[in-house]
Design a protein around this motif. Structure first.
Motif, PDB file in Angstrom:
ATOM      1  N   PRO A 154       0.814  -1.220   0.000  1.00  0.00           N
ATOM      2  CA  PRO A 154       0.000   0.000   0.000  1.00  0.00           C
ATOM      3  C   PRO A 154       0.849   1.272   0.000  1.00  0.00           C
ATOM      4  O   PRO A 154       0.476   2.255  -0.645  1.00  0.00           O
ATOM      5  CB  PRO A 154      -0.815  -0.126   1.299  1.00  0.00           C
ATOM      6  CG  PRO A 154      -0.909  -1.596   1.536  1.00  0.00           C
ATOM      7  CD  PRO A 154       0.402  -2.143   1.088  1.00  0.00           C
ATOM      8  N   ALA A 155       1.985   1.249   0.726  1.00  0.00           N
ATOM      9  CA  ALA A 155       2.867   2.412   0.694  1.00  0.00           C
ATOM     10  C   ALA A 155       3.400   2.656  -0.712  1.00  0.00           C
ATOM     11  O   ALA A 155       3.486   3.800  -1.175  1.00  0.00           O
ATOM     12  CB  ALA A 155       4.028   2.213   1.674  1.00  0.00           C
ATOM     13  N   ALA A 156       3.757   1.573  -1.415  1.00  0.00           N
ATOM     14  CA  ALA A 156       4.236   1.724  -2.793  1.00  0.00           C
ATOM     15  C   ALA A 156       3.140   2.260  -3.706  1.00  0.00           C
ATOM     16  O   ALA A 156       3.395   3.090  -4.587  1.00  0.00           O
ATOM     17  CB  ALA A 156       4.757   0.378  -3.302  1.00  0.00           C
ATOM     18  N   LEU A 157       1.902   1.799  -3.517  1.00  0.00           N
ATOM     19  CA  LEU A 157       0.804   2.282  -4.350  1.00  0.00           C
ATOM     20  C   LEU A 157       0.502   3.752  -4.074  1.00  0.00           C
ATOM     21  O   LEU A 157       0.165   4.512  -4.989  1.00  0.00           O
ATOM     22  CB  LEU A 157      -0.445   1.432  -4.095  1.00  0.00           C
ATOM     23  CG  LEU A 157      -0.363  -0.031  -4.570  1.00  0.00           C
ATOM     24  CD1 LEU A 157      -1.603  -0.802  -4.119  1.00  0.00           C
ATOM     25  CD2 LEU A 157      -0.217  -0.096  -6.079  1.00  0.00           C
ATOM     26  N   ILE A 158       0.621   4.165  -2.816  1.00  0.00           N
ATOM     27  CA  ILE A 158       0.409   5.578  -2.482  1.00  0.00           C
ATOM     28  C   ILE A 158       1.475   6.454  -3.130  1.00  0.00           C
ATOM     29  O   ILE A 158       1.210   7.567  -3.598  1.00  0.00           O
ATOM     30  CB  ILE A 158       0.393   5.764  -0.953  1.00  0.00           C
ATOM     31  CG1 ILE A 158      -0.858   5.108  -0.357  1.00  0.00           C
ATOM     32  CG2 ILE A 158       0.434   7.243  -0.580  1.00  0.00           C
ATOM     33  CD1 ILE A 158      -0.884   5.099   1.155  1.00  0.00           C
ATOM     34  N   LEU A 159       2.711   5.934  -3.178  1.00  0.00           N
ATOM     35  CA  LEU A 159       3.825   6.681  -3.765  1.00  0.00           C
ATOM     36  C   LEU A 159       3.932   6.485  -5.278  1.00  0.00           C
ATOM     37  O   LEU A 159       4.913   6.913  -5.883  1.00  0.00           O
ATOM     38  CB  LEU A 159       5.140   6.262  -3.111  1.00  0.00           C
ATOM     39  CG  LEU A 159       5.304   6.622  -1.627  1.00  0.00           C
ATOM     40  CD1 LEU A 159       6.529   5.960  -1.049  1.00  0.00           C
ATOM     41  CD2 LEU A 159       5.383   8.139  -1.454  1.00  0.00           C
ATOM     42  N   ALA A 160       2.953   5.825  -5.890  1.00  0.00           N
ATOM     43  CA  ALA A 160       3.026   5.542  -7.322  1.00  0.00           C
ATOM     44  C   ALA A 160       3.069   6.828  -8.146  1.00  0.00           C
ATOM     45  O   ALA A 160       3.719   6.873  -9.200  1.00  0.00           O
ATOM     46  CB  ALA A 160       1.839   4.676  -7.747  1.00  0.00           C
ATOM     47  N   HIS A 161       2.377   7.882  -7.693  1.00  0.00           N
ATOM     48  CA  HIS A 161       2.419   9.144  -8.447  1.00  0.00           C
ATOM     49  C   HIS A 161       3.817   9.739  -8.447  1.00  0.00           C
ATOM     50  O   HIS A 161       4.225  10.398  -9.405  1.00  0.00           O
ATOM     51  CB  HIS A 161       1.414  10.138  -7.850  1.00  0.00           C
ATOM     52  CG  HIS A 161       1.804  10.665  -6.497  1.00  0.00           C
ATOM     53  ND1 HIS A 161       1.712   9.901  -5.356  1.00  0.00           N
ATOM     54  CD2 HIS A 161       2.327  11.863  -6.115  1.00  0.00           C
ATOM     55  CE1 HIS A 161       2.130  10.615  -4.313  1.00  0.00           C
ATOM     56  NE2 HIS A 161       2.506  11.793  -4.744  1.00  0.00           N
ATOM     57  N   VAL A 162       4.569   9.480  -7.366  1.00  0.00           N
ATOM     58  CA  VAL A 162       5.959   9.944  -7.327  1.00  0.00           C
ATOM     59  C   VAL A 162       6.797   9.189  -8.351  1.00  0.00           C
ATOM     60  O   VAL A 162       7.649   9.760  -9.034  1.00  0.00           O
ATOM     61  CB  VAL A 162       6.537   9.763  -5.911  1.00  0.00           C
ATOM     62  CG1 VAL A 162       8.003  10.176  -5.869  1.00  0.00           C
ATOM     63  CG2 VAL A 162       5.727  10.571  -4.905  1.00  0.00           C
ATOM     64  N   LEU A 163       6.549   7.880  -8.482  1.00  0.00           N
ATOM     65  CA  LEU A 163       7.270   7.097  -9.489  1.00  0.00           C
ATOM     66  C   LEU A 163       6.997   7.626 -10.885  1.00  0.00           C
ATOM     67  O   LEU A 163       7.904   7.693 -11.729  1.00  0.00           O
ATOM     68  CB  LEU A 163       6.854   5.627  -9.398  1.00  0.00           C
ATOM     69  CG  LEU A 163       7.397   4.826  -8.223  1.00  0.00           C
ATOM     70  CD1 LEU A 163       6.778   3.435  -8.200  1.00  0.00           C
ATOM     71  CD2 LEU A 163       8.912   4.718  -8.295  1.00  0.00           C
ATOM     72  N   GLY A 164       5.748   8.005 -11.149  1.00  0.00           N
ATOM     73  CA  GLY A 164       5.428   8.557 -12.462  1.00  0.00           C
ATOM     74  C   GLY A 164       6.188   9.836 -12.747  1.00  0.00           C
ATOM     75  O   GLY A 164       6.658  10.051 -13.872  1.00  0.00           O
ATOM     76  N   ALA A 165       6.348  10.685 -11.740  1.00  0.00           N
ATOM     77  CA  ALA A 165       7.093  11.927 -11.936  1.00  0.00           C
ATOM     78  C   ALA A 165       8.592  11.667 -12.066  1.00  0.00           C
ATOM     79  O   ALA A 165       9.272  12.276 -12.900  1.00  0.00           O
ATOM     80  CB  ALA A 165       6.826  12.876 -10.765  1.00  0.00           C
ATOM     81  N   LEU A 166       9.121  10.747 -11.254  1.00  0.00           N
ATOM     82  CA  LEU A 166      10.554  10.449 -11.312  1.00  0.00           C
ATOM     83  C   LEU A 166      10.959   9.828 -12.640  1.00  0.00           C
ATOM     84  O   LEU A 166      12.115   9.947 -13.055  1.00  0.00           O
ATOM     85  CB  LEU A 166      10.939   9.503 -10.166  1.00  0.00           C
ATOM     86  CG  LEU A 166      10.902  10.085  -8.756  1.00  0.00           C
ATOM     87  CD1 LEU A 166      11.221   9.014  -7.727  1.00  0.00           C
ATOM     88  CD2 LEU A 166      11.895  11.237  -8.627  1.00  0.00           C
ATOM     89  N   SER A 167      10.035   9.152 -13.296  1.00  0.00           N
ATOM     90  CA  SER A 167      10.370   8.538 -14.577  1.00  0.00           C
ATOM     91  C   SER A 167      10.678   9.580 -15.649  1.00  0.00           C
ATOM     92  O   SER A 167      11.304   9.264 -16.663  1.00  0.00           O
ATOM     93  CB  SER A 167       9.225   7.631 -15.046  1.00  0.00           C
ATOM     94  OG  SER A 167       8.057   8.395 -15.291  1.00  0.00           O
ATOM     95  N   PHE A 168      10.268  10.845 -15.443  1.00  0.00           N
ATOM     96  CA  PHE A 168      10.551  11.910 -16.396  1.00  0.00           C
ATOM     97  C   PHE A 168      11.826  12.673 -16.068  1.00  0.00           C
ATOM     98  O   PHE A 168      12.196  13.589 -16.808  1.00  0.00           O
ATOM     99  CB  PHE A 168       9.380  12.899 -16.455  1.00  0.00           C
ATOM    100  CG  PHE A 168       8.133  12.311 -17.024  1.00  0.00           C
ATOM    101  CD1 PHE A 168       8.012  12.096 -18.384  1.00  0.00           C
ATOM    102  CD2 PHE A 168       7.080  11.958 -16.206  1.00  0.00           C
ATOM    103  CE1 PHE A 168       6.856  11.548 -18.921  1.00  0.00           C
ATOM    104  CE2 PHE A 168       5.916  11.412 -16.726  1.00  0.00           C
ATOM    105  CZ  PHE A 168       5.811  11.209 -18.089  1.00  0.00           C
ATOM    106  N   GLY A 169      12.480  12.329 -14.947  1.00  0.00           N
ATOM    107  CA  GLY A 169      13.707  13.006 -14.570  1.00  0.00           C
ATOM    108  C   GLY A 169      13.536  13.836 -13.313  1.00  0.00           C
ATOM    109  O   GLY A 169      12.416  14.225 -12.942  1.00  0.00           O
ATOM    110  N   ASP A 170      14.659  14.125 -12.657  1.00  0.00           N
ATOM    111  CA  ASP A 170      14.614  14.862 -11.389  1.00  0.00           C
ATOM    112  C   ASP A 170      14.125  16.292 -11.562  1.00  0.00           C
ATOM    113  O   ASP A 170      13.362  16.810 -10.735  1.00  0.00           O
ATOM    114  CB  ASP A 170      16.000  14.862 -10.741  1.00  0.00           C
ATOM    115  CG  ASP A 170      16.423  13.485 -10.259  1.00  0.00           C
ATOM    116  OD1 ASP A 170      15.612  12.545 -10.375  1.00  0.00           O
ATOM    117  OD2 ASP A 170      17.560  13.349  -9.762  1.00  0.00           O
ATOM    118  N   ASP A 171      14.568  16.971 -12.616  1.00  0.00           N
ATOM    119  CA  ASP A 171      14.165  18.373 -12.804  1.00  0.00           C
ATOM    120  C   ASP A 171      12.660  18.483 -13.015  1.00  0.00           C
ATOM    121  O   ASP A 171      12.006  19.376 -12.451  1.00  0.00           O
ATOM    122  CB  ASP A 171      14.905  18.972 -13.997  1.00  0.00           C
ATOM    123  CG  ASP A 171      16.402  19.097 -13.748  1.00  0.00           C
ATOM    124  OD1 ASP A 171      16.797  19.141 -12.559  1.00  0.00           O
ATOM    125  OD2 ASP A 171      17.174  19.127 -14.728  1.00  0.00           O
TER     126      ASP A 171
END
Length: 369
Positions: free
Chosen positions: A242-259
Motif C-alpha cells: 500500500p505504501a508503494a501504491l500511495i507513492l506511485a504518483h511519485v514514481l510517475g514523476a521520477l520517470s521523467f527526470g529529477d528536474d
C-alpha cells in the motif's frame, strides 16, 4: 477632464475538456481507470490460481485441480484438507508472496533508476540481504558484536539489515548531484561482485553442514516451507505494497527526470529514499523467506509493463506477474525432471538469464544508434 476608461466586460473562461481516461476519486486520492491494466491483473491472477492448484495437486498423493479448489473453498475430506492446507499450500503461498514482493521491489528500482537493468538482484540489494543471512547461518552468534546482533535479530531481520545497509552504500556511492540510472547500475554491479566474494569466503570457512544449508538457501528454494515462512512476507506485503501504491504518483514523476519532478513540487531526494526503503524491505524479507530467487525482480516488471502498455513498470500488475512466474517456476522445478526436484531459483535463472542478455544487447544497439 480625465478621459473615462471603458471597462470591457469580463470574459468567461471555460476550461476545455481534454480527452482521457476517467478518474475515480477516493477521498484525497484519485485513481485512473485503465481497463487494460485491470484485464492483465485479472488474467494473471487466474493464471496464478491455476498454477497454485496444479502445484498443490502434484506430489506423492496426487490431487486433482477440482479437488484442490474444493478444499481451498472449505470442502474435501479430512485427508485432502491435511495434505492441501498443512503440507502443500504454505509452499505455494510462500512462492506467490515472495514473487510478488520481488516484482514490486524490481518495479520500484527500475523506475527510480529509469533503467530496466536496475533490478535488486543485479545492483546488489539481494546480495546484501543474502550476505547477512549467510553470515548468520555460518557464523551464528560468533564474530563479535555484529554476529550477536544478527543472531538476536533472526534471519529475516538480518537479511533486512543487510539489504538496507547495502542499499545505503550503493545510493551514497552513486550520488553525484543526483542519482543517474547508469551510475547506479555500475556501482550496484561492483557491490554485488564484492558481496558475492564475501559469501564465497563464508562458505569456505563454514562447517560442512552449515555450508550445505547456506548453499541450498542461496539457490532460492521453496522446499519445506511452512506457515512460519508465509507470515513475514505476508505482513511485509500488507504494509509496504500500500505504501508503494500511495507513492506511485511519485514514481510517475521520477520517470521523467529529477528536474521535471521538482518542477511538479515533489521532494525528489526524500521520495526516492522512501521508495528505496520500501523496495529493500520487500526484497530483504522475500530473500530471508526463500533465498535469493534470481531474475524475478528483473523480468516480472518488464513483462507487466509490456502487457499493460505503460511507460513504466506498473506496481499492481508486476506483483501478480511476479507471483505467477514464481509459482509456475516452482511447478516446473518439482515436476519437469522426474524424481529430481530442483530449487526454484535455478528455473527462474534459466528463464531470466536470456532476457538479461536481450536487455544488454538492446541497450548496446541503442547506444550505437
Amino acid at each position: 477632464m480625465a478621459t473615462p476608461v471603458t471597462m470591457e466586460p469580463r470574459r468567461r473562461i471555460t476550461a476545455a475538456r481534454v480527452p482521457g481516461r476517467p478518474a475515480i476519486r477516493l477521498g484525497r486520492f484519485s485513481v485512473v481507470w485503465r481497463p487494460r491494466t485491470v484485464i492483465v491483473i485479472v488474467a494473471t491472477a487466474a493464471l496464478l490460481l491455476l498454477g497454485m492448484a496444479l502445484n498443490i495437486g502434484r506430489g506423492e498423493f496426487p490431487i486433482s485441480v477440482s479437488d484442490v479448489l474444493s478444499v481451498l473453498l472449505g470442502g474435501g475430506d479430512a485427508g485432502q484438507q491435511f495434505i492441501v492446507l498443512d503440507l502443500r499450500l504454505p509452499r505455494s503461498l510462500t512462492g506467490a508472496l515472495v514473487g510478488a514482493a520481488l516484482a514490486v521491489g524490481g518495479a520500484i528500482t527500475q523506475t527510480i533508476a529509469r533503467n530496466p537493468l536496475a533490478s535488486p538482484d543485479v545492483i546488489g540489494f539481494t546480495a546484501g540481504a543474502s550476505a547477512a543471512a549467510v553470515f548468520l547461518i555460518v557464523l551464528g552468534g560468533g564474530f563479535g558484536a555484529l554476529g550477536g546482533i544478527l543472531a538476536l535479530a533472526g534471519l529475516p531481520m538480518a537479511a533486512l539489515f543487510g539489504g538496507l545497509l547495502t542499499a545505503t552504500a550503493i545510493y551514497l556511492l552513486a550520488w553525484r548531484n543526483g542519482v543517474q540510472g547508469f551510475r547506479l547500475v555500475l556501482v550496484g554491479i561492483g557491490i554485488n561482485a564484492m558481496l558475492f566474494a564475501i559469501v564465497q569466503w563464508l562458505l569456505v570457512v563454514a562447517e560442512v553442514y552449515e555450508a550445505a544449508r547456506a548453499y541450498t538457501w542461496l539457490n532460492g528454494s521453496l522446499n519445506a516451507r511452512g506457515w512460519e515462512n508465509v507470515v513475514p512476507v505476508g505482513i511485509a506485503l500488507l504494509v509496504l505494497v500500500p505504501a508503494a501504491l500511495i507513492l506511485a504518483h511519485v514514481l510517475g514523476a521520477l520517470s521523467f527526470g529529477d528536474d521535471t519532478a521538482r518542477g511538479l513540487g515533489i521532494s525528489v531526494d526524500k521520495s526516492r529514499t522512501w521508495l528505496l526503503v520500501v523496495a529493500v524491505g520487500l526484497v530483504a524479507v522475500a530473500t530471508a523467506s526463500a533465498g535469493p530467487i534470481a531474475f524475478v525482480a528483473l523480468v516480472a516488471p518488464q513483462i507487466a509493463q509490456r502487457l499493460v502498455g505503460a511507460a513504466r513498470p506498473p506496481i499492481a500488475a508486476s506483483m501478480f506477474v511476479g507471483a505467477a512466474l514464481t509459482v509456475i517456476a516452482d511447478l516446473i522445478a518439482r515436476t519437469a525432471f522426474g524424481a529430481t526436484e530442483l530449487p526454484v531459483g535455478i528455473i527462474t535463472a534459466v528463464l531470466g538469464a536470456p532476457y538479461l542478455l536481450f536487455l544488454l544487447a538492446r541497450h548496446g544497439r541503442e547506444a550505437r544508434a
